[in-house]
Scaffold this motif. Structure first.
Motif, PDB file in Angstrom:
ATOM      1  N   UNK A   9       0.935  -1.109  -0.201  1.00  0.00           N
ATOM      2  CA  UNK A   9      -0.094   0.068   0.041  1.00  0.00           C
ATOM      3  C   UNK A   9       0.789   1.231   0.110  1.00  0.00           C
ATOM      4  N   UNK A  10       2.062   1.197   0.786  1.00  0.00           N
ATOM      5  CA  UNK A  10       2.855   2.428   0.740  1.00  0.00           C
ATOM      6  C   UNK A  10       3.553   2.890  -0.775  1.00  0.00           C
ATOM      7  N   UNK A  11       3.924   1.732  -1.258  1.00  0.00           N
ATOM      8  CA  UNK A  11       4.512   1.891  -2.458  1.00  0.00           C
ATOM      9  C   UNK A  11       3.477   2.405  -3.639  1.00  0.00           C
ATOM     10  N   UNK A  12       2.337   1.778  -3.741  1.00  0.00           N
ATOM     11  CA  UNK A  12       1.348   2.172  -4.447  1.00  0.00           C
ATOM     12  C   UNK A  12       0.918   3.676  -4.228  1.00  0.00           C
ATOM     13  N   UNK A  13       1.007   4.248  -3.021  1.00  0.00           N
ATOM     14  CA  UNK A  13       0.614   5.442  -2.669  1.00  0.00           C
ATOM     15  C   UNK A  13       1.665   6.534  -3.219  1.00  0.00           C
ATOM     16  N   UNK A  14       3.077   6.218  -3.288  1.00  0.00           N
ATOM     17  CA  UNK A  14       3.904   6.679  -3.717  1.00  0.00           C
ATOM     18  C   UNK A  14       3.901   6.848  -5.391  1.00  0.00           C
ATOM     19  N   UNK A  15       3.558   5.645  -5.969  1.00  0.00           N
ATOM     20  CA  UNK A  15       3.199   5.573  -7.324  1.00  0.00           C
ATOM     21  C   UNK A  15       2.148   6.655  -8.003  1.00  0.00           C
ATOM     22  N   UNK A  16       1.338   6.430  -7.104  1.00  0.00           N
ATOM     23  CA  UNK A  16      -0.042   7.519  -7.330  1.00  0.00           C
ATOM     24  C   UNK A  16       0.231   8.970  -7.236  1.00  0.00           C
ATOM     25  N   UNK A  17       1.203   9.124  -6.299  1.00  0.00           N
ATOM     26  CA  UNK A  17       1.880  10.493  -6.165  1.00  0.00           C
ATOM     27  C   UNK A  17       2.585  11.009  -7.628  1.00  0.00           C
ATOM     28  N   UNK A  18       3.139  10.039  -8.004  1.00  0.00           N
ATOM     29  CA  UNK A  18       4.209  10.463  -9.424  1.00  0.00           C
ATOM     30  C   UNK A  18       3.025  10.259 -10.506  1.00  0.00           C
ATOM     31  N   UNK A  19       1.922   9.860 -10.436  1.00  0.00           N
ATOM     32  CA  UNK A  19       0.838   9.854 -11.528  1.00  0.00           C
ATOM     33  C   UNK A  19       0.376  11.411 -11.460  1.00  0.00           C
ATOM     34  N   UNK A  20      -0.054  11.744 -10.206  1.00  0.00           N
ATOM     35  CA  UNK A  20      -0.240  13.125  -9.910  1.00  0.00           C
ATOM     36  C   UNK A  20       0.594  14.130 -10.500  1.00  0.00           C
ATOM     37  N   UNK A  21       1.755  14.127 -10.299  1.00  0.00           N
ATOM     38  CA  UNK A  21       2.805  15.024 -10.817  1.00  0.00           C
ATOM     39  C   UNK A  21       2.730  15.129 -12.081  1.00  0.00           C
ATOM     40  N   UNK A  22       2.845  13.629 -12.906  1.00  0.00           N
ATOM     41  CA  UNK A  22       2.584  13.817 -14.287  1.00  0.00           C
ATOM     42  C   UNK A  22       1.288  14.514 -14.639  1.00  0.00           C
ATOM     43  N   UNK A  23       0.358  14.247 -14.405  1.00  0.00           N
ATOM     44  CA  UNK A  23      -0.845  15.028 -14.755  1.00  0.00           C
ATOM     45  C   UNK A  23      -0.547  16.743 -14.790  1.00  0.00           C
ATOM     46  N   UNK A  24       0.119  17.109 -13.644  1.00  0.00           N
ATOM     47  CA  UNK A  24       0.420  18.605 -13.584  1.00  0.00           C
ATOM     48  C   UNK A  24       1.491  18.824 -14.023  1.00  0.00           C
ATOM     49  N   UNK A  25       2.355  18.124 -14.693  1.00  0.00           N
ATOM     50  CA  UNK A  25       3.575  18.654 -15.107  1.00  0.00           C
ATOM     51  C   UNK A  25       3.812  19.743 -16.244  1.00  0.00           C
ATOM     52  N   UNK A  26       4.490  20.557 -16.288  1.00  0.00           N
ATOM     53  CA  UNK A  26       4.723  21.621 -17.152  1.00  0.00           C
ATOM     54  C   UNK A  26       5.373  21.041 -18.598  1.00  0.00           C
ATOM     55  N   UNK A  27       5.673  20.038 -18.849  1.00  0.00           N
ATOM     56  CA  UNK A  27       6.213  19.533 -20.090  1.00  0.00           C
ATOM     57  C   UNK A  27       5.907  18.208 -20.189  1.00  0.00           C
ATOM     58  N   UNK A  28       5.946  17.774 -21.483  1.00  0.00           N
ATOM     59  CA  UNK A  28       5.687  16.290 -21.879  1.00  0.00           C
ATOM     60  C   UNK A  28       6.838  15.407 -21.266  1.00  0.00           C
ATOM     61  N   UNK A  29       7.961  15.949 -21.359  1.00  0.00           N
ATOM     62  CA  UNK A  29       9.277  15.195 -20.717  1.00  0.00           C
ATOM     63  C   UNK A  29       9.177  14.901 -19.269  1.00  0.00           C
ATOM     64  N   UNK A  30       8.586  16.253 -18.370  1.00  0.00           N
ATOM     65  CA  UNK A  30       8.422  16.021 -17.179  1.00  0.00           C
ATOM     66  C   UNK A  30       7.410  14.960 -16.759  1.00  0.00           C
ATOM     67  N   UNK A  31       6.155  15.030 -17.466  1.00  0.00           N
ATOM     68  CA  UNK A  31       5.223  14.072 -17.388  1.00  0.00           C
ATOM     69  C   UNK A  31       5.835  12.577 -17.582  1.00  0.00           C
ATOM     70  N   UNK A  32       6.450  12.433 -18.663  1.00  0.00           N
ATOM     71  CA  UNK A  32       7.032  11.298 -19.090  1.00  0.00           C
ATOM     72  C   UNK A  32       7.700  10.690 -17.907  1.00  0.00           C
TER      73      UNK A  32
END
Length: 330
Positions: free
Chosen positions: A39-62
């Motif tokens: 559960x802890x690792x999945x929460x971190x992964x979801x945090x990175x998905x959220x950062x991808x959704x709000x990223x300022x560039x395609x490179x950062x999102x990827x």
């Protein structure tokens, strides 16, 4: 094994897979039980998905999507009821990352395999990366990058009982048939193989029995397994991936390269870490000795998968595969 011991045991594997060591420490320092791992690792992964959704560039999102894929995969390393879902989310995050970062990457799937083919259409050669007991294609992104940087095309795959296919398939001893179907699907005349952990056995076996394998390397691959001596956690993972304890015991009976090693015609590099000592596992030195064109690289401080020693083997392995597969210096 308590949470602290488990986190320490997975340290070099996780950082070798490319997660930030400080983030890993922050997450694992907060674990009170191994049951909290998934559960802890999945929460971190979801945090990175959220950062991808709000990223300022395609490179950062990827980049955030690639990191999410790593964390989702690592969530599956401890017993976790939602492991199949985490593996599916790792697979999805990797696909989304490649859609942004490498639009030319191609999903290739067939009977008993799925993965991503990356690299130029006019690549100098094609390499298939084979994962192991509880690893998956998302774990070896840095290896893939090293091979891509040398002008190769790379197919990072999950096979039966692995990664995205772990929930619906089980291990097969005749992995050479899977590799044969992969080569057919890729439409290339020959391939190089890199197998990691149990994938080293799969790769060596395929190199012995599939003539289109013309270059091969193994990392922490077993030469032989002995079921009675394997640690209980390894047996448990094996049973889960093979379809039960009886099936796992039968599968392990096949993991012996004594008769197959002399049939490996391709140049072979075997990489082991001297600190990789798992009861019931015979490391790869005998594989290199028995193969007609085997070379053995032992890293004194290396552990399993040598995540703590990548400069000592990753460039050498990448150059070996490139030179052997293409006939030119890397």
């Amino acid at each position: 094994m308590n949470a602290t011991e488990f986190a320490a045991a997975q340290w070099t594997r996780a950082t070798g897979a490319g997660v930030d060591p400080h983030e890993y420490r922050r997450v694992t320092d907060g674990l009170t039980s191994v049951a909290d791992w998934g559960p802890s690792f999945v929460r971190v992964a979801h945090g990175h998905l959220q950062r991808a959704a709000g990223a300022g560039s395609d490179l950062s999102a990827g980049e955030h999507l690639l990191m999410a894929a790593r964390w989702f995969h690592l969530a599956t390393l401890a017993p976790y009821a939602e492991a199949p879902r985490a593996a599916a989310e790792a697979d999805d995050a990797l696909g989304r990352a490649l859609a942004v970062l490498e639009p030319g990457a191609r999903r290739v799937s067939g009977e008993g395999f799925t993965g991503w083919l990356r690299g130029p259409a006019d690549a100098r050669g094609t390499v298939v990366v084979v994962p192991g007991l509880d690893s998956a294609k998302e774990e070896f992104l840095d290896l893939v990058s090293a091979l891509l940087a040398r002008g190769l095309a790379v197919f990072a795959m999950d096979g039966p009982g692995q990664g995205a296919l772990a929930a619906t398939t089980t291990f097969v001893p005749d992995y050479e048939r899977v590799v044969g179907r992969v080569v057919d699907a890729l439409g290339v005349p020959r391939v190089g193989l890199v197998g990691l952990s149990l994938g080293g056995y799969f790769a060596a076996r395929a190199a012995a029995l599939e003539p289109r394998v013309t270059a091969v390397a193994t990392v922490s691959g077993p030469f032989r397994l002995d079921w009675d001596d394997l640690p209980p956690p390894v047996r448990d993972i094996m049973a889960g991936r093979a379809g039960g304890a009886d099936a796992a015991r039968e599968f392990v009976r096949h993991v012996d390269l004594t008769a197959l090693a002399p049939r490996i015609a391709a140049p072979l590099l075997v990489v082991d870490g001297d600190q990789d000592v798992i009861p019931g596992v015979t490391n790869g030195e005998w594989l290199a000795r028995l193969a007609p064109h085997g070379t053995y690289l032992s890293v004194p401080h290396g552990d399993h998968l040598l995540g703590n020693a990548r400069p000592d083997w990753l460039p050498l392995l990448s150059d070996h595969i490139t030179h052997t597969l293409t006939g030119t210096p890397a």
